[in-house]
Design an enzyme around this catalytic site. Structure first.
Site, short mmCIF file in Angstrom:
data_model
loop_
_atom_site.label_atom_id
_atom_site.label_comp_id
_atom_site.label_asym_id
_atom_site.label_seq_id
_atom_site.Cartn_x
_atom_site.Cartn_y
_atom_site.Cartn_z
N ASP A 5 11.16 7.01 -25.82
CA ASP A 5 10.95 5.58 -26.03
C ASP A 5 11.41 5.08 -27.39
O ASP A 5 11.64 3.88 -27.55
CB ASP A 5 9.48 5.24 -25.81
CG ASP A 5 9.10 5.31 -24.33
OD1 ASP A 5 9.96 5.03 -23.49
OD2 ASP A 5 7.94 5.65 -24.02
N TYR A 59 5.27 0.71 -18.98
CA TYR A 59 4.06 1.21 -19.63
C TYR A 59 3.71 0.41 -20.88
O TYR A 59 4.59 -0.09 -21.59
CB TYR A 59 4.22 2.69 -20.00
CG TYR A 59 3.51 3.60 -19.02
CD1 TYR A 59 2.12 3.63 -18.97
CD2 TYR A 59 4.22 4.38 -18.13
CE1 TYR A 59 1.46 4.45 -18.06
CE2 TYR A 59 3.56 5.20 -17.21
CZ TYR A 59 2.18 5.22 -17.19
OH TYR A 59 1.52 6.01 -16.28
N HIS A 82 4.19 12.36 -13.74
CA HIS A 82 4.94 12.36 -15.00
C HIS A 82 4.07 12.90 -16.13
O HIS A 82 2.85 12.98 -16.03
CB HIS A 82 5.45 10.96 -15.35
CG HIS A 82 4.38 9.92 -15.36
ND1 HIS A 82 3.89 9.34 -14.21
CD2 HIS A 82 3.70 9.34 -16.38
CE1 HIS A 82 2.96 8.46 -14.52
NE2 HIS A 82 2.82 8.44 -15.83
N LEU A 114 3.20 20.14 -47.77
CA LEU A 114 3.28 20.47 -46.35
C LEU A 114 3.18 19.22 -45.47
O LEU A 114 2.59 18.22 -45.87
CB LEU A 114 2.15 21.43 -45.96
CG LEU A 114 2.06 22.75 -46.74
CD1 LEU A 114 0.87 23.57 -46.26
CD2 LEU A 114 3.35 23.54 -46.62
#
Length: 753
Positions: free
Chosen positions: A376, A461, A510, A664
């Site tokens: 997306d 969606y 899905h 990190l």
């Protein structure tokens, strides 16, 4: 009865009448309007958060003007550009390098120059390609530099560019011309001449690098209702890779389990009675599958959340502060919401917390459904975050913020009120205890959180993106999926790939996978990764040596290298995993923040898939790597249309470097498997369809920091619990005896469509 008694009774009667009149006069009177009181927390940012700020519309315009005058090529507005033209695809802020930003924020250094990142499609040159430029300084640009090779190791091939709106328009015109070649078939199958059918794209587009051919699925379209539940059984494969639109062509046709070379061949098969036609009647507006129109008149309004003395948070520019928290917020037009410089009690906890990608991968026995792997970000998670509906998407009294973007146009656009910020009472104690022994008392604290929310509509969606900040020092990140399911035409063994949800509708199964970047800086930039989990040891009872006991113990480990810290999906991961500082808290433990994931993700793709490297971030539920300026994102908008040779492959980030006492980054995947069912009509509900993670303090403080919350409640059996002075809850009736000022309901979310 003497005169004195009569007078007394008369006075009492008059007093009673006066009291009754007062009650009657005040009973129908509206309560006073709530008076706003500014938050107690002072904002001392002095505009420093603007180092992360999204571009203003004025800055976007200046970048466009600069590029038009300094590249030496003709640029066509992307909204009109053909593939053979040059155009500006997008302009966004170029966030400065972390070292520069920290020198400015923490070290008293100079403010980094403000720059933009411009993406251009060069179709009108011998070697068509996608080029990225850094343009600056803003607000008056004077230079640009090509950063494409630096970022990606080479030029970005032209076929990897996302499909533009103009390209979809031209494809639609081609499909409409082709549909006219099968008029009798369309009249029989679909009660249509083709012009009233909706066309839905799939992605990726082919089978190998360089391909640009897409399956398009056709649906009945009914005004005011999502078409996604009304497939007609017809799908077409369009070849649209040539620079010249006139050379695009319809490569293949699928209908009800059969494949044809063209619409003409389909029409011939129909005329020869060689085609099984399943009539998909055009839905009627009053009975269409998936209608969201109310079926009953409105009832009385439900509970309303409001702040009796105004918001307890404050917003200045791109920064919000709330009870010790400060957060800088923004929106990437491609990847969506991004937060920077998240601090609690003045200490930075997170340098960057940003959405990276959202994958939806489908199964079906129709070509469009079975080949769909939507990434997306390439469509625009931030770009398609439209205006929020006051009182439903967010509380009515939330603060609503506009977002601006420049994509496929030379003119900036605004999604007004597309991000909301509010304090939320969860109606759950954050902590509480009722003491019924030794001494009698009650202590507790309401679980109130600051919420930053936006909602992206990506075709069918709708994704609700939440970032929540708790008074315990925890950060909660959550995504909910809602909107319409996608569907295929039900034929053959269709229910091997989902459930039937309509007369001819297969709700196709899905996966949802969502990826986040979390650059934690716990008590400084340099951290290590520590894990803790449980084990049992069999020992003899110290008080009874002839007996044994299984004793629970804590297993601690420090992970030294990236390979150890890359936890594959569906494999065991330590239940306590923390970014740890080298500095201890009061009790001698490393100051740490724990990552706690709540996810139900399925396998993103088999490792043998030629596309898998393009979404290799989906291999891991969590991967911790050393932060590198040249690894700013886990994916690329160019991966969608060439997943076979990904522009960025996240798996390459994990190269077994040391992660002890380093800067990190945690890369977190969350997701779930969705098998659509009858209750997904008309829409998928958010209940049970939410996943996310927490960042929780773990020995970072010396005690729970929420003990300092002004909302804490404590009273004992010896106190008058109804007295405002001894119990804050007793202060609520007079404090809340006011009516909130509700602004008029307005909505402009359809303006930019």
């Amino acid at each position: 009865m003497n005169v004195k008694t009569v007078l007394i009774l008369l006075i009492l009667a008059l007093a009673t009448i006066f009291a009754l009149v007062c009650v009657l006069l005040t009973r129908g009177r509206a309560p006073s309007t709530c008076q706003h009181q500014p938050p107690a927390q002072e904002d001392t940012d002095d505009g420093r958060s603007l180092v992360f700020a999204d571009l203003t519309p004025e800055e976007m315009v200046q970048v466009v003007r600069y590029l038009q005058g300094n590249l030496g090529v003709q640029l066509v507005d992307a909204s009109r550009a053909k593939p053979s033209d040059n155009c500006i695809a997008s302009v966004d802020v170029q966030v400065p390098a972390k070292a520069e930003v920290l020198r400015f924020l923490d070290g008293g250094g100079a403010r980094p120059p403000r720059e933009a990142l411009a993406v251009l499609y060069f179709g009108n040159q011998p070697d068509p390609n996608v080029t990225e430029y850094v343009v600056g300084p803003l607000p008056t640009p004077a230079y640009h530099r090509d950063v494409t090779v630096q970022k990606y190791g080479g030029k970005v091939p032209y076929h990897r560019r996302p499909v533009t709106g103009k390209e979809y328009v031209d494809i639609n015109a081609l499909i409409q011309r082709e549909l006219r070649k099968a008029p009798r078939f369309l009249a029989m199958c679909c009660e249509s001449d083709g012009t009233d059918l909706a066309i839905l794209t799939t992605a990726p587009r082919g089978f190998k690098s360089g391909d640009r051919m897409t399956w398009f699925v056709l649906f009945h379209s009914v005004t005011g209702t999502g078409y996604y539940l009304s497939p007609v059984g017809l799908e077409v494969l369009v070849e649209h890779g040539d620079l010249h639109v006139s050379r695009w062509w319809l490569r293949q046709v699928f209908y009800n389990g059969q494949y044809f070379a063209s619409m003409g061949d389909l029409e011939d098969a129909f005329a020869a009675n060689l085609l099984k036609v399943v009539r998909a009647e055009k839905p009627r507006a009053e009975a269409v599958l998936g209608s969201m129109r109310p079926r009953h008149p409105p009832g009385p309004p439900g509970p309303l959340q409001y702040e009796p003395q105004g918001p307890r948070y404050s917003i200045r520019d791109n920064r919000v502060t709330f009870q010790g928290w400060s957060i800088t917020f923004g929106m990437n037009p491609n990847s969506g919401p991004r937060l920077f410089d998240i601090r609690y009690r003045g200490e930075r906890i997170v340098y960057e917390l940003s959405l990276q990608e959202a994958l939806a991968l489908y199964g079906s026995n129709c070509p469009g459904g079975m080949s769909t792997r939507y990434l997306d970000g390439s469509f625009g998670i931030g770009r398609f975050a439209y205006e929020l509906v006051r009182g439903l998407d967010c509380p009515y009294t939330a603060t609503y913020v506009d977002r601006h973007y420049l994509v496929e146009s030379e003119t900036p656009k605004t999604n007004q009120n597309s991000l909301c910020i509010f304090e939320h009472d969860t109606a759950l104690p954050l902590r509480r205890h009722f003491s019924d022994s030794q001494s009698f008392y009650y202590g507790g604290l309401r679980k109130n959180t600051l919420v930053i929310r936006t909602v992206s509509t990506l075709i069918n969606y709708d994704y609700i993106w939440d970032f929540m900040f708790h008074s315990s020092g925890a950060v909660e990140v959550r995504v909910h999926a809602t909107g319409y399911i996608s569907s295929s035409f039900l034929h053959g063994q269709g229910t091997d790939y989902g459930n039937r949800v309509g007369p001819h509708t297969l709700g196709t199964m899905h996966l949802h996978h969502v990826h986040y970047k979390v650059d934690l800086d716990v008590d400084g930039q340099l951290n290590s990764l520590e894990t803790q989990d449980m084990g049992y040891e069999l020992v003899k009872d110290p008080w009874s040596m002839q007996n044994t006991i299984e004793r629970l113990y804590l297993r601690r480990e420090r992970l030294e290298r990236e390979d150890e810290a890359a936890f594959l999906l569906n494999t065991p991961m330590p239940r306590y995993l923390s970014f740890a500082s080298s500095k201890p808290n009061k009790w001698g433990h490393p100051r740490s923040y724990r990552i706690q994931i709540a996810s139900f993700a399925g396998e993103h793709l088999p490792a043998s898939s030629p596309m898998e490297r393009s979404i290799s971030w989906g291999r891991y539920q969590l991967a911790v790597t050393r932060r590198k300026e040249e690894e700013p994102t886990s994916t690329s908008i160019y991966n969608q249309n060439d997943p076979w040779t990904p522009t960025i492959a996240f798996a390459d980030f994990i190269d077994n470097e040391t992660i002890t006492n380093e800067d990190l980054v945690a890369w977190i995947s969350v997701g779930f498997l969705h098998v659509p069912h009858a209750e997904d009509v008309p829409n998928t509900v958010t209940v049970g369809n939410g996943v996310g993670f927490f960042l929780r303090p773990y020995n970072y403080f010396d005690e729970d920091p929420s003990v300092d919350s002004p909302d804490s409640v404590y009273f004992s059996s010896e106190q008058d619990t109804g007295a405002c002075g001894s119990n804050a809850l007793a202060c609520l009736p007079p404090a809340a005896a006011c009516a909130p000022h509700l602004p008029p309901f307005r909505y402009g979310g359809f303006l930019n469509l």
